[in-house]
Write an enzyme that holds these catalytic residues in place. Sequence first.
Site, mmCIF file in Angstrom:
data_model
loop_
_atom_site.group_PDB
_atom_site.id
_atom_site.type_symbol
_atom_site.label_atom_id
_atom_site.label_comp_id
_atom_site.label_asym_id
_atom_site.label_seq_id
_atom_site.Cartn_x
_atom_site.Cartn_y
_atom_site.Cartn_z
ATOM 1 N N ASP A 210 78.161 62.729 19.789
ATOM 2 C CA ASP A 210 77.366 63.567 20.703
ATOM 3 C C ASP A 210 78.213 64.524 21.538
ATOM 4 O O ASP A 210 77.702 65.514 22.045
ATOM 5 C CB ASP A 210 76.583 62.679 21.684
ATOM 6 C CG ASP A 210 75.391 61.999 21.042
ATOM 7 O OD1 ASP A 210 75.266 62.032 19.809
ATOM 8 O OD2 ASP A 210 74.569 61.417 21.788
ATOM 9 N N HIS B 267 56.119 48.128 -8.432
ATOM 10 C CA HIS B 267 54.709 48.234 -8.071
ATOM 11 C C HIS B 267 54.187 46.873 -7.654
ATOM 12 O O HIS B 267 54.464 45.891 -8.330
ATOM 13 C CB HIS B 267 53.883 48.723 -9.271
ATOM 14 C CG HIS B 267 52.414 48.786 -8.944
ATOM 15 N ND1 HIS B 267 51.882 49.765 -8.145
ATOM 16 C CD2 HIS B 267 51.388 47.962 -9.284
ATOM 17 C CE1 HIS B 267 50.573 49.559 -8.021
ATOM 18 N NE2 HIS B 267 50.257 48.470 -8.706
#
Length: 474
Positions: free
Chosen positions: A321, A453
């Site tokens: 940052d 799935h």
Amino acid sequence: MAKATDFDLVVIGSGPGGYTAAIRAAQLGMKVLCVEKEPKLGGTCLRVGCIPSKTLLETTEKFVTARDRFSRIGIKCDNVAMDLPVLMARKEKVVDTLATGIAGLFKKNKVERMLGTASFTGSKTIKVTSTSGEKSISAEKFLIATGSVPIELPNLKFDGKKIISSDQAIALDRVPEKMVVIGAGAIGLELSSVWSRLGAKVTVLEIYHTTLPGADEEMSKLMEKTLREQGIAFHFASQATGIKEDKTGLKVRFAAKDAKAGAAAAETELPADVVLVAVGRKAYTGELNLAAAGVQTDSRGRITINHAFQTTAADIFAIGDVVAGPMLAHKAEEEGVAAVELMAGKAGHVDYNTIPLVVYTAPELAWVGKTQEELTTQGVKFRTGKFRFTANARALCMDEAHGVVKILADEHSDRVLGVHILGPQASSLIAEAVMAMAMGASSEDIARTCHAHPSLPEAVREAALAVEGRMINS
Ligand code: NAI
């Protein structure tokens, strides 16, 4: 021969960028010291940022799900209530567990740590000040990873009680009746969600015309719609101008601007018990005394670095940052590792095009790569594939069939340029998109990859199929 300096590398700051870099440097054979001014390791992310806020978000989401949605899926439970002190205590426990974990990792990797505030006294020396006095330390190299602090608005100065930053908004001891949040960025939306779920009437003021400036606009608008449905109120194109307190309580003043005409409208007032100012963060170089080491900053106070994270002083590096770029824990981690690998003569590298962004609302929003607006502005021709979670079997089973996956692929090469997901567990789903983009995949590559799935990632595959207009389940 004895070394001329105390350490090969001193890392200043123990946030995700600093502690990760310190461990990687030790793995590469360096003698490393990490200096941290707070007793707990972990920086903003662990102490007052990502981790506490995610604990609050996860728990309050479970709470509203149990209270509002369990009955419709057949689970009977009456009198669901939130115990705020228990929530806050557990949040602290999560933080403590992880902070202790970093201390353990330091020991395991032989990274030394020192509690105190570091200031440069030259380009090879710092002094570390703590309650036990001052200590002078020399090193071959330094890595500055001191992070950022919340930005204060001139007419709404933090008092820590009624006008607060995210630091306090993760630790309120009671639920405010009325909360005004200034800024519809990641912090504003996440903490609005927490306190709204706990019963506060939350109103968000935002200068921009929708949520999350910088996100794909379609997703920002969907986010806005979703949060409005959850009871959060918004005033867009609205700038907070000040605050006043009289017998009737606190009032936030804001000026709504007509976005089209650009004409200023009359000031309006909003009553509030607590005002959260979440208008961004700024680089924190506090007590570093950069001038003594010849380290320069830009006009926004961020440390200037080159492509190798090197500052204007040859042996002093900076990441996270405190330098330019998105203020994200994982961006800091990537930079920390790359910086020390480059110091060690290895090929450290950060692919800034594949850094994911996540907003942990419910559902979550996650994205990587370009937005539709960026591609349009850059004149890139692209195709779009979309798939809604209402048609995803697993999301329906989970009772979380809300949101959409959107894939943007180059019109000619089919290379994936951006993926945007608003939906259940989007923070995890985006990992497949990040990997695909990092490998230079096409939308067809994703479409031709077998997905389990029923599962949520099938929605990503269907969106990839949709780029060619050939999805199966919609
Ligand atoms: P931000 O820059 O993301 O959002 C600030 C918002 O405030 C913007 O939408 C801006 O237009 C608005 N704003 C600025 N001045 C204003 C004013 N006077 N009145 C009304 N609106 C105003 O900053 P935020 O949310 O404070 O976050 C700080 C940093 O931390 C960001 O870089 C963010 O990415 C990062 N962060 C990331 C999280 C995540 O990845 N989930 C969570 C929390 C923070």
